[in-house]
Scaffold this motif. Structure first.
Motif, short mmCIF file in Angstrom:
data_model
loop_
_atom_site.label_atom_id
_atom_site.label_comp_id
_atom_site.label_asym_id
_atom_site.label_seq_id
_atom_site.Cartn_x
_atom_site.Cartn_y
_atom_site.Cartn_z
N ALA A 8 0.85 -1.20 0.00
CA ALA A 8 0.00 0.00 0.00
C ALA A 8 0.87 1.23 0.00
O ALA A 8 1.99 1.21 0.47
CB ALA A 8 -0.91 0.01 1.22
N ASP A 21 -3.61 6.09 -9.70
CA ASP A 21 -4.35 5.48 -8.61
C ASP A 21 -4.69 4.04 -9.01
O ASP A 21 -5.52 3.82 -9.90
CB ASP A 21 -5.63 6.28 -8.33
CG ASP A 21 -6.33 5.82 -7.07
OD1 ASP A 21 -5.67 5.24 -6.18
OD2 ASP A 21 -7.55 6.06 -6.97
N ARG A 23 -6.02 0.51 -7.43
CA ARG A 23 -6.71 0.01 -6.23
C ARG A 23 -7.04 -1.47 -6.37
O ARG A 23 -7.74 -1.87 -7.30
CB ARG A 23 -8.01 0.78 -6.00
CG ARG A 23 -7.83 2.24 -5.75
CD ARG A 23 -7.31 2.47 -4.35
NE ARG A 23 -6.94 3.87 -4.23
CZ ARG A 23 -6.05 4.32 -3.39
NH1 ARG A 23 -5.43 3.49 -2.59
NH2 ARG A 23 -5.75 5.59 -3.34
N SER A 24 -6.51 -2.26 -5.44
CA SER A 24 -6.84 -3.69 -5.35
C SER A 24 -6.69 -4.42 -6.68
O SER A 24 -7.53 -5.24 -7.06
CB SER A 24 -8.26 -3.87 -4.81
OG SER A 24 -8.39 -3.23 -3.57
N THR A 39 -2.22 -2.07 -4.38
CA THR A 39 -2.75 -0.72 -4.26
C THR A 39 -1.58 0.25 -4.27
O THR A 39 -0.60 0.05 -3.55
CB THR A 39 -3.58 -0.57 -2.97
OG1 THR A 39 -4.73 -1.40 -3.08
CG2 THR A 39 -4.02 0.87 -2.76
N GLY A 74 -10.15 -5.07 -9.63
CA GLY A 74 -9.55 -3.81 -9.20
C GLY A 74 -9.62 -2.79 -10.32
O GLY A 74 -10.24 -3.03 -11.36
#
Length: 133
Positions: A8, A21, A23-24, A39, A74
């Motif tokens: 992260a 960005d 994410r997941s 992430t 994601g």
């Protein structure tokens, strides 16, 4: 091999906008998981290096960021847009470790080709190249 390259990241540089960005993000090649819930957030002006052993998922992540691969799950956003969309991809620049241009191409040929793919005119390419020498 599970590529847990980056768990992260959520650093902020002042009021800088997030330009990347992810994410997941999960990406699999058959039974092999290259990215497993990655992430990552990168702010404008921030410099990030992707480090890891072969097979850790670095290239898979870069290909997802530049829109060449879609994650199995994601999401990836570049400057607020989907890197799979050509209009967003035109604003992304990447230089791989090994470029792979034929040795017969000149710098002019490479720049002209890249500029033509973005819609730049030949005149603007010549002007930019003359400024660089």
């Amino acid at each position: 091999m599970t590529g847990r390259l980056i768990e992260a990241r959520a650093e902020t540089i002042g009021e800088a906008a997030t330009v990347l960005d992810a994410r997941s993000v999960v990406h699999r090649f058959g039974a092999t998981t290259a990215l497993d819930g990655l992430t990552l957030a990168v702010a404008a002006g921030e410099c990030v290096a992707l480090l890891g052993p072969n097979g850790a998922g670095k290239t898979t992540l870069v290909r997802s960021i530049i829109g060449l691969l879609r994650p199995a799950s994601g999401r990836v956003s570049v400057a607020g847009g989907d890197p799979g969309v050509p209009a967003v991809r035109r604003n992304i620049g990447v230089v791989q470790q090994e470029v792979g241009f034929p040795k017969t191409l000149t710098v002019f040929d490479v720049v002209r080709g890249a500029a033509e793919r973005t819609g730049a005119s030949r005149a603007s390419v010549l002007e930019a190249l003359s400024e660089m020498g």
